[in-house]
Structures are given as C-alpha cells and as structure tokens.
Motif scaffolding. Structure first.
Motif, PDB file in Angstrom:
ATOM      1  N   ARG A  34      -1.274  37.873  38.972  1.00 35.45           N
ATOM      2  CA  ARG A  34      -2.205  38.983  38.813  1.00 35.45           C
ATOM      3  C   ARG A  34      -3.561  38.510  38.293  1.00 35.45           C
ATOM      4  O   ARG A  34      -4.372  39.309  37.834  1.00 35.45           O
ATOM      5  CB  ARG A  34      -1.602  40.048  37.893  1.00 35.45           C
ATOM      6  N   GLY A  91      -5.134  45.795  46.006  1.00 38.08           N
ATOM      7  CA  GLY A  91      -4.330  45.558  44.812  1.00 38.08           C
ATOM      8  C   GLY A  91      -3.737  44.164  44.797  1.00 38.08           C
ATOM      9  O   GLY A  91      -3.925  43.367  45.728  1.00 38.08           O
ATOM     10  N   SER A 189       9.127  51.695  40.958  1.00 42.67           N
ATOM     11  CA  SER A 189       9.112  50.719  39.868  1.00 42.67           C
ATOM     12  C   SER A 189       9.308  49.293  40.366  1.00 42.67           C
ATOM     13  O   SER A 189       8.922  48.343  39.688  1.00 42.67           O
ATOM     14  CB  SER A 189      10.184  51.065  38.831  1.00 42.67           C
ATOM     15  N   GLU A 192       5.762  48.476  40.787  1.00 45.05           N
ATOM     16  CA  GLU A 192       4.986  48.606  39.552  1.00 45.05           C
ATOM     17  C   GLU A 192       5.369  47.567  38.506  1.00 45.05           C
ATOM     18  O   GLU A 192       4.517  47.109  37.741  1.00 45.05           O
ATOM     19  CB  GLU A 192       5.159  50.019  39.005  1.00 45.05           C
ATOM     20  N   SER A 193       6.637  47.160  38.459  1.00 43.35           N
ATOM     21  CA  SER A 193       7.055  46.171  37.469  1.00 43.35           C
ATOM     22  C   SER A 193       6.462  44.793  37.754  1.00 43.35           C
ATOM     23  O   SER A 193       6.357  43.961  36.853  1.00 43.35           O
ATOM     24  CB  SER A 193       8.582  46.078  37.427  1.00 43.35           C
ATOM     25  N   GLY A 196       1.840  46.283  38.796  1.00 41.91           N
ATOM     26  CA  GLY A 196       1.119  47.368  38.154  1.00 41.91           C
ATOM     27  C   GLY A 196       1.237  48.655  38.952  1.00 41.91           C
ATOM     28  O   GLY A 196       1.932  48.736  39.966  1.00 41.91           O
ATOM     29  N   ALA A 197       0.539  49.668  38.491  1.00 45.23           N
ATOM     30  CA  ALA A 197       0.692  51.005  39.058  1.00 45.23           C
ATOM     31  C   ALA A 197       0.231  51.060  40.508  1.00 45.23           C
ATOM     32  O   ALA A 197      -0.764  50.447  40.897  1.00 45.23           O
ATOM     33  CB  ALA A 197      -0.095  52.010  38.227  1.00 45.23           C
TER      34      ALA A 197
END
Length: 233
Positions: A34, A91, A189, A192-193, A196-197
């Motif tokens: 990330r 993203g 999730s 997201e895990s 992120g969102a």
C-alpha cells in the motif's frame, strides 16, 4: 470508481480455474503493497507444492462458481453460499495488479524483510502462459521463510530431518480473486482487510454507468463452463 461487471463474465473467468491440471502457478510475496514503491518477490516452489496450491485454487474457484454472485454493496454481508464482485479501476489493488503481472520480479531470498502486513499472491496462468487470474491473501513476517532462531526438525516418515528455515504457512481460505480490473471475493472484508475501504458505492450509484474495460471483455476465456442461471427463492 467501483462497478460490477456482468455476472456471466465473472462465471466465465472463474470456470477457467476449476481444472487444476490445465493451470500453472507462480507464488509471489509483496512487501509494502500500500506504499508508493511495493516490492514483488518471485518465490521458487516445488512441483509438489505447486500442485497443492493449484488444487486449492480450483476448489475455491468451484465454490465461488457454484455460489450466488452478487454485486458488492455497502453493508451487505454474503451468506455461506454467496460471493460478491466489483469492478476496481483505482485504489491499491488496481495499482498493484500491473506490477504483479509483470514478466519478471525480484528473486526472493531468505534475507528479504517484510512489513507487518504484506501480501501473498498466487498468479495463475494456463499451460500455454495465458494470464487467467490472481488470488490475494494477507501475509505477515512470521509466515515468511526467514532465518530460524531455533533448531527445527521435521519427521519425514523415517527420521527427523533438520530444517534450517521457518516453514512458509499458506492459509487454505482463499477469499479474493482478481481478474484484470475485477475483484471477486467472499465478502467486502476480503478486499478491505488487504487494501482498505472500497469506494462509497452509494455515491457512485448516482454516477453514469461505465461499461467494463476492454481488458475485461477481451481477455476472458471463451471455452469454459456455461453461466449458471439462478432464481431468487
């Protein structure tokens, strides 16, 4: 921006992964996924381990293919027989996919260092080298092939053999497929895990619809299990 592709296209991509004998796999580890400069490592694996990984890929793809597929929605929690899908064109995952799909990567060695939250990727291709999809899973340093601080021994059926490195632990619960700019997952999730969102779908619902990308429609295999028609009960 996040949208949902056509369900039949999703099923075609999943169906291409259900025959393990027709697949090949590369194991990749990603550090700082990330950040602005993630590092992708190519991890050498044995034919036996590759076979085990492909068997798990095929099993997971079959489960997802047999499930009810729903577009990802805020607040929706899939049931045991449901998976969700979304088009992800920006993203962290969208940024990482071209790096994972690069022809070559840095070779893994035991001195490689990883942050607390990194990624493991199974890059799946056909036997002739066609790109079919990637499966993403969380990865932490304690699961790395790092130098051991202990003397380890493994029973091989006849005797205990010394291990000079920690074993690599791979979770069988694969939950996130990536096909070009499309994600298919067990739940929100699962994305997201790791990344992120997800973008706010309620805001995007008011935006003009966008057709699936050219990569998505043009690279989908053409000879796969036919789509499954489902009706609500």
């Amino acid at each position: 921006m996040t949208q949902s592709p056509n369900e039949s296209d999703v099923r075609v991509r999943l169906a291409a992964l259900v025959d393990a004998s027709a697949l090949s796999v590369d194991l990749l580890l990603v550090d700082a996924h990330r950040s602005d400069a993630p590092i992708v490592y190519d991890v050498p694996i044995s034919a036996e381990l590759a076979g085990q990984l492909l068997a798990q890929v095929a099993e997971t793809a079959s489960v997802a293919l047999d499930a009810e597929l729903r577009p990802v929605q805020p607040g929706f929690t899939p049931g045991p027989a449901q998976w969700v899908h979304a088009q992800i064109v920006d993203g962290p995952l969208a940024d990482l996919e071209p790096l994972v799909r690069a022809p070559t990567h840095q070779q893994y060695d035991r001195d490689a260092e990883f942050g607390r939250r990194s990624l493991m990727v199974l890059r799946v291709r056909s036997r002739d080298g066609a790109e079919l999809g990637r499966l993403y899973q969380g990865f932490s340093p304690e699961k790395a092939l790092a130098h051991s601080k202990r003397i380890l021994a493994l029973w091989n059926g006849e005797q205990f053999a010394s291990l000079d490195a920690e074993p690599l632990v791979i979770d069988r619960a694969l939950r996130l497929f990536a096909f070009d700019d499309v994600a298919v997952m067990k739940s929100n999730s699962a994305y997201e895990s790791l990344f992120g969102a997800l973008p706010d779908l309620r805001v995007q619902a008011a935006a003009p619809s966008r057709p699936p990308s050219a990569n998505w429609t043009s690279s989908a295999p053409t000879s796969c299990r036919p789509p499954v028609n489902r009706t609500s009960t």
